[in-house]
Every structure is written in C-alpha cells, then in structure tokens.
Design an enzyme around this catalytic site. Structure first.
Site, PDB file in Angstrom:
ATOM      1  N   GLU A 207       6.727   9.659   0.240  1.00 12.61           N
ATOM      2  CA  GLU A 207       6.151   9.898   1.568  1.00 12.61           C
ATOM      3  C   GLU A 207       5.593  11.318   1.537  1.00 12.61           C
ATOM      4  O   GLU A 207       6.337  12.288   1.680  1.00 12.61           O
ATOM      5  CB  GLU A 207       7.233   9.746   2.656  1.00 12.61           C
ATOM      6  CG  GLU A 207       7.815   8.341   2.763  1.00 12.61           C
ATOM      7  CD  GLU A 207       6.879   7.350   3.471  1.00 12.61           C
ATOM      8  OE1 GLU A 207       5.942   7.790   4.148  1.00 12.61           O
ATOM      9  OE2 GLU A 207       7.093   6.135   3.323  1.00 12.61           O
ATOM     10  N   CYS A 241       3.760  15.792   9.192  1.00 11.17           N
ATOM     11  CA  CYS A 241       2.939  15.250   8.095  1.00 11.17           C
ATOM     12  C   CYS A 241       1.702  14.518   8.599  1.00 11.17           C
ATOM     13  O   CYS A 241       0.673  14.517   7.945  1.00 11.17           O
ATOM     14  CB  CYS A 241       3.776  14.337   7.219  1.00 11.17           C
ATOM     15  SG  CYS A 241       4.555  13.010   8.148  1.00 11.17           S
TER      16      CYS A 241
END
Ligand code: NAD
Length: 448
Positions: A207, A241
């Site tokens: 991720e 993110c």
C-alpha cells in the site's frame, strides 16, 4: 523473533486460530481493548502528531471499530466453502472454493495514521484466521507503545506479537519466513520489501503513495469543489496517502477557485487549532524546501512542527514541489486550457494511488476515467472512497500491489484453495491412455 514466530507456527498448525468461533471472539476482544484504551490512543496521537481528538476518532479509532463490526457481521458467510459451476464434460463432478488462512502474517505500518494503518490490516488477518507480527512506525513512538500495550494485554505473543524498531529491525524481520507481508509506506521502501520478499517467494501487499492529481474543469461547482479539496488536502496536515497532491484547474476558472480555496481555509481553520503537526523536523525541512516564495498565493505560519496551509499557483512540472509526493500541507495549482492536455501529461506519469475529478460534465468525467489508470478515486469529492468498506482499497503500478478493506481484507489474508470432488460411480475411459484415434476425435469435439 524467530522463537516467537515458531510458537505462532505451532499455534497455527494446532488449528487454534482457524475456527469461526475463535476468529469472532478475537475480533470482539480487540474491539473491547480499543474501547478501553481509546483515551490513551487519542493522547498518543496528540503527542506524536498533534492530532485533534475529532480526527483521532474519525480516522483512526472509530474507523477501526466500525471495520470490526462490518467484518464480524459477514465473517461466517465469507468463511463458507463455495460451490461453483463445473463444465458439462466433467461428469458427476462438483467444484469448490475453500478460503483458508495463509499462516504467519507480517504487517509493517507507516507514521501518518499510525494506529489505523496497523490495526485495519490486523482485523483482516484475524478474520482470515492467521497469526500476526505487527511492526508499527518508529516515528510515532507513543502510538506504537500503546499499540504494543493493547496487544500484550489482549493476546498471547504466540498469536499476535508487536515488534518495535526502525530500519534494522524491519530488515531482520524480512529475513524470517512469513506467509504474507502487508506493507504500508513509501514507494521507495516498498521496492525494498518486494525485493526481499521475492527471495523467499513471500506474497506481498504493498500500500504505497504517489502524487494524486485533482482535476477541476470549467463546469465544476467551485464553492463545493473548494470545500472538498481543502478538507481532503489539509486533513492530517496533508499527510494522507490519498490526499489531493496538486490541483490541475482549467484556466478560465482558476481565479474563482483560488479565491474559494482561501475563503474555505479561513472558514475551516479560523485559528489552525485543529491542524495536525508534521511528524518530524526532518519532514518539516523537506517541506520547507518545496516552497517557492515567488509562487506562493497563500501562506500561514510555520511554528516548529506545525505548518499552516500553503497554496502555490502558476506551478509547472519543473517546480521542486512537483517532483515527488508532497505529503504535507502544501497545495500547488497548475492550469490547463483543454482536457486532452491534462490527460496526455498524466499518461506519462506513474499511475497514482488516487485521482479526483471535479466537473459537472459527464463527457469530461468519462474521458478522464476511461483513459487514466489509478488505484481509487472520486468524482466531485476527495478521500471518501476510502470510507466505504464495500470498495476494495489499493494502488496500481507504482502506487501499490493488492488491496484490502471489508471483504478484500479477508481475501488478502486467505488462500483460495480450490478442488473438485468426483464420483467413483462412473469412470469413462476417454481421457486415459492408450490414446486411440477414436478418443482423439472425441476429445477434439469436446474441447473446441
Ligand atoms: P516509510 O516507507 O518511510 O516507512 C514505512 C515503514 O517501513 C516503517 O515501519 C519503517 O520502519 C519501515 N522502513 C523504512 N525504511 C525501511 C527500510 N530501508 N527497510 C525496511 N523497512 C523500512 O513510510 P512513512 O514515511 O512512514 O509513510 C509515508 C508513506 O506511506 C507515503 O509515501 C504515503 O503515501 C504512504 N502511505 C500509503 C498508504 C496506503 O494505504 N497506500 C497509507 C499511508 C501512507
């Protein structure tokens, strides 16, 4: 660490972690432990990141509690063996998919949502029936300590174990034989993890991050656009993110958008009390270097690790701020005349983790969504795709491999074991040797 991992393997091989009752009960225990320690978690987030109690609950504590509830409600169905169709020529055969736990899982977390990004994958790993090693970020020591405390007082280390440390510790962990590595962090470190895992053929979920574009065209509802961009960008001080990394706005609405962004900032953050801090001095220095004073449209104060929002305009791809993921409260604005320009530039860039489009034009949205690849995104919003547990979450290309959340969290830590069951009542010789011309003709008829 090796001894603990061996104990976890033993527990796993003794079938302890695999039953529905065990998995369900451990999720309940985790939920109770989080509830019991929620004030400590909130305080730790305040100490490490200056996070407001609202953001601490919404994006870390409450987020994981909701996730446990979602998974517990569906776990039994997900664990069931599923019967699937079988081709007609496989007479008297039935076919099945049986999810089974992968085994020993390693979860490595980043600093930005230091609680949620370790606990959320942990929930999936427990639900799928595995044992787990957790390595929280060394840059948020207070949160990492409370994670360790929660885990130690709730679970035996032969089931879930927390390891504290930085690069060296993580590299030592990577020498061990896990059955899956789940990493959340930067693309650069993701590459190191992938390389290390490849040596032992350990499957990985990565991720990662990257520069997530936000495109605003001339048809957009500018007031709402500004509110949703400011929310998504300055949540956690830009250390998200999937934060909008930069804005690409159509030239003829640039001035209106810029004014709306400034008005919204003043409305949302009258005194910046609720703004999260930057995690370390090193990151503050990195961010300061990205500011080109000549292009600053709006700038708050910089007091120690608190960087108040900065908006830069007339930015181009040659500016330092456009080289790497910003991961902080700096919002650059680039402009475009026509959409094809943007689409062709973005096709040359690494595939982003998220992409946002603000537009009321169906054809513009369609053009962008059909032509550009990205991990996840939103039309006329930011961040909200991550909130829906029915949507798998992950990147593509440089922004990551694999996904999780909701059912995807169960799937990522499960191996889908498949098999057929064939009756012995009837055993035609067609597929068996000796191969005759007649059998060959028959097989050609069946498999065409
Ligand atoms: P990072 O890559 O620096 O660190 C993440 C973890 O890797 C830490 O636990 C750290 O100890 C470990 N690590 C660091 N260097 C290592 C090395 N050389 N070898 C082995 N392990 C090492 O990431 P960060 O700075 O904590 O987090 C920010 C990054 O994470 C941003 O790029 C952001 O986009 C990304 N991120 C992605 C997601 C997502 O869900 N896709 C979520 C949050 C953050």
């Amino acid at each position: 660490m090796k001894q603990v991992l061996d104990a976890q393997k033993q527990l796993f091989n003794d079938q302890v972690t695999k039953s529905y009752a065990f998995r369900f009960q451990q999720l309940s225990k985790l939920k109770e432990a989080i509830l019991k320690r929620q004030n400590d978690i909130t305080q730790a987030l305040k100490k490490d990141l200056g996070k407001s109690s609202f953001e601490a609950y919404a994006t870390e504590i409450g987020y994981t509690l909701k996730s446990i509830q979602f998974i517990q409600k569906r776990l039994k169905t997900w664990m069931n063996r599923k019967k699937v169709k079988t081709p007609f020529f496989q007479l008297l055969t039935t076919s099945y998919i049986q999810p089974e736990p992968k085994g020993q899982i390693l979860i490595i977390g980043p600093f930005n949502y230091p609680f949620q990004l370790v606990i959320e994958p942990l929930i999936g790993a427990i639900a799928a029936g595995n044992t787990v090693f957790l390595k929280p970020s060394e840059f948020t020591p207070n949160v990492s300590k409370i994670i360790e405390k929660i885990i130690k007082e709730t679970f035996d280390s032969s089931y879930i174990h927390v390891v504290q440390g930085g690069v060296e510790v993580t590299q030592a962990l990577l020498d061990l034989s896990f059955d899956h590595i789940f990493f959340t962090g930067s693309t650069k470190v993701g590459q190191i993890i992938y390389e290390k895992a490849a040596q032992k053929l350990i499957p990985v979920t990565l991720e990662l991050g990257g520069k997530s574009p936000t495109i605003v065209d001339e048809t957009a509802n500018i007031k709402v656009t500004a509110r949703r961009i400011v929310y998504g960008k300055f949540l956690n001080a830009g250390q998200t993110c999937i934060a909008p990394d930069y804005i690409y706005v159509q030239q003829n609405v640039k001035d209106t958008l810029e004014k709306a962004l400034i008005d919204t900032l003043k409305e949302f953050y009258p005194n910046y009390d609720n703004l999260t801090h930057i995690v370390s001095d090193q990151h503050v220095d990195r961010l300061k270097k990205l500011i080109n004073k000549k292009k600053v449209l709006y700038q708050g104060n910089i007091i120690d690790k608190k960087i108040e929002p900065i908006i830069m305009h007339d930015v181009t791809w040659d500016d330092d701020v456009m080289k790497d993921e910003i991961f902080g409260p700096i919002l650059p604005i680039l402009t475009f005349e026509n959409l094809d320009e943007v689409i062709s530039v973005l096709k040359t860039k690494p595939k982003p983790l998220a992409l946002y489009v603000f537009s009321e034009s169906k054809s513009n949205i369609k053009r962008i969504f059909n032509q550009l690849s990205f991990g996840n995104g939103a039309i006329n919003d930011t961040i909200m795709q991550v909130v829906n547990p029915h949507l798998p979450f992950g990147g593509v290309g440089h922004s990551g491999i694999g996904n999780y959340h909701g059912k995807a969290s169960f799937d990522v830590f499960s191996h889908m074991k498949t098999y057929v069951k064939h009756s012995t009542k009837f055993d035609p010789a067609i597929a068996y040797p000796p191969y005759t011309k007649k059998k060959e003709k028959l097989i050609k008829n069946i498999l065409k």
